[in-house]
Design a protein around this motif. Sequence first.
Motif, PDB file in Angstrom:
ATOM      1  N   GLY A 130     -76.631  23.372-114.827  1.00 17.54           N
ATOM      2  CA  GLY A 130     -77.759  24.420-114.342  1.00 17.54           C
ATOM      3  C   GLY A 130     -77.662  25.485-115.264  1.00 17.54           C
ATOM      4  N   HIS A 131     -78.492  26.473-115.197  1.00 17.91           N
ATOM      5  CA  HIS A 131     -78.834  27.607-115.808  1.00 17.91           C
ATOM      6  C   HIS A 131     -79.948  28.273-115.033  1.00 17.91           C
ATOM      7  N   HIS A 161     -83.791  24.847-115.390  1.00 19.00           N
ATOM      8  CA  HIS A 161     -83.383  26.126-114.614  1.00 19.00           C
ATOM      9  C   HIS A 161     -84.001  26.357-113.748  1.00 19.00           C
ATOM     10  N   ARG A 206     -72.537  30.102-111.365  1.00 21.72           N
ATOM     11  CA  ARG A 206     -71.909  29.413-110.092  1.00 21.72           C
ATOM     12  C   ARG A 206     -70.700  28.543-109.693  1.00 21.72           C
ATOM     13  N   ASN A 226     -87.893  26.805-118.978  1.00 25.58           N
ATOM     14  CA  ASN A 226     -87.754  27.900-118.253  1.00 25.58           C
ATOM     15  C   ASN A 226     -88.380  29.210-118.253  1.00 25.58           C
ATOM     16  N   PRO A 256     -79.819  31.631-113.223  1.00 24.84           N
ATOM     17  CA  PRO A 256     -79.307  32.211-111.550  1.00 24.84           C
ATOM     18  C   PRO A 256     -78.521  34.104-113.031  1.00 24.84           C
ATOM     19  N   TYR A 282     -73.755  24.253-111.513  1.00 26.36           N
ATOM     20  CA  TYR A 282     -74.908  24.711-110.590  1.00 26.36           C
ATOM     21  C   TYR A 282     -75.343  26.165-110.868  1.00 26.36           C
ATOM     22  N   SER A 283     -74.516  26.851-112.445  1.00 22.10           N
ATOM     23  CA  SER A 283     -74.921  27.685-113.324  1.00 22.10           C
ATOM     24  C   SER A 283     -73.634  27.900-113.731  1.00 22.10           C
ATOM     25  N   ASN A 297     -74.538  34.043-107.052  1.00 15.83           N
ATOM     26  CA  ASN A 297     -73.739  33.541-107.100  1.00 15.83           C
ATOM     27  C   ASN A 297     -73.456  32.464-106.120  1.00 15.83           C
ATOM     28  N   GLU A 318     -82.081  35.019-109.395  1.00 17.62           N
ATOM     29  CA  GLU A 318     -81.273  35.504-110.052  1.00 17.62           C
ATOM     30  C   GLU A 318     -80.289  37.053-109.719  1.00 17.62           C
TER      31      GLU A 318
END
Length: 302
Positions: free
Chosen positions: A195-196, A152, A202, A71, A198, A214-215, A161, A156
């Motif tokens: 995923g992370h 990542h 998501r 990240n 943002p 996705y997040s 979102n 952001e």
Amino acid sequence: MPPRNGAGFFDSVRKGLASDLVMGNLEQPLTDDTGASKCGAGSTNCYAFRSPPSYAKHLVEGGFQLLNLANNHAKDFGDAGHGNTIKALDGAGLEYTGEQDQITVVEVKGVKVAVVGFSPYAGTNNLNDPAHSRSVIKQAKEKADLVVVQVHMGGEGDTKNHVKPGNEIYFGENRGDPIKFSHAVIDAGADVVIGHGPHVLRGMEFYKGKLIAYSLGNFAGGGRTLSKDGIKKYGGILRVTLAKDGTYVSGKFLSTYLNGNGLPTRDTADERGRELVGSLTKADFPETGATIGDDGTIKPAA
């Protein structure tokens, strides 16, 4: 610093985290000041995070077993700070992943699980390099029964979102094409994509029977580290059960939020994170989106 010097930091979410293999994205080094912060003197738009190396014990207390280090904050205090992070995790008996070509394999109840971290940053597996991404996933598949991707990716903020096709550019950085990347690594053999990046929740979809989250939003951040306003304070715990051959068995999303001190807190009364993920999923993935039940269960679209 958090209250009580971090003691009990994960108390509210420990029960929800309990699982065979508990993973998270560690978006900071565990180090003392190395004198090499990425932020210059007087900077007003730069963020460099760190916690004491001793805080690795709090991750253990929370139940974490494996951390992703791919990240944009893992090296906020330079290579020395990153090295101190590795020492702290090793000392606490925690596994980690995220270096370029690194495939971390752990065995859980007789099942070998390979975890690979991706990001758009130097020294990690680059999600913007499709050939290398496919290659490292294929190697991981040869080493283990299951392959988990921690990535990542994406822009952001509270306007980021939604998931859309194409590359996401944020402050001049190519943060990847989340859909294209996720589908590519599944084609190469990945069994789940987490995923992370943002800092907001998501949607989720299924691709070839594999779940893509996705997040997962903001989960934990003491003091002023992360925003506790609006949708940026919401996150969640993703629980996924897979068969040894990679078949998706079940999943569940448990809503969390950041309290006034930035501690992760279960949102058992309102489950606002679950509602957000559900609405975003319907909007962004009308055909392939996951179905999220009132109790948080995650199923493929009918």
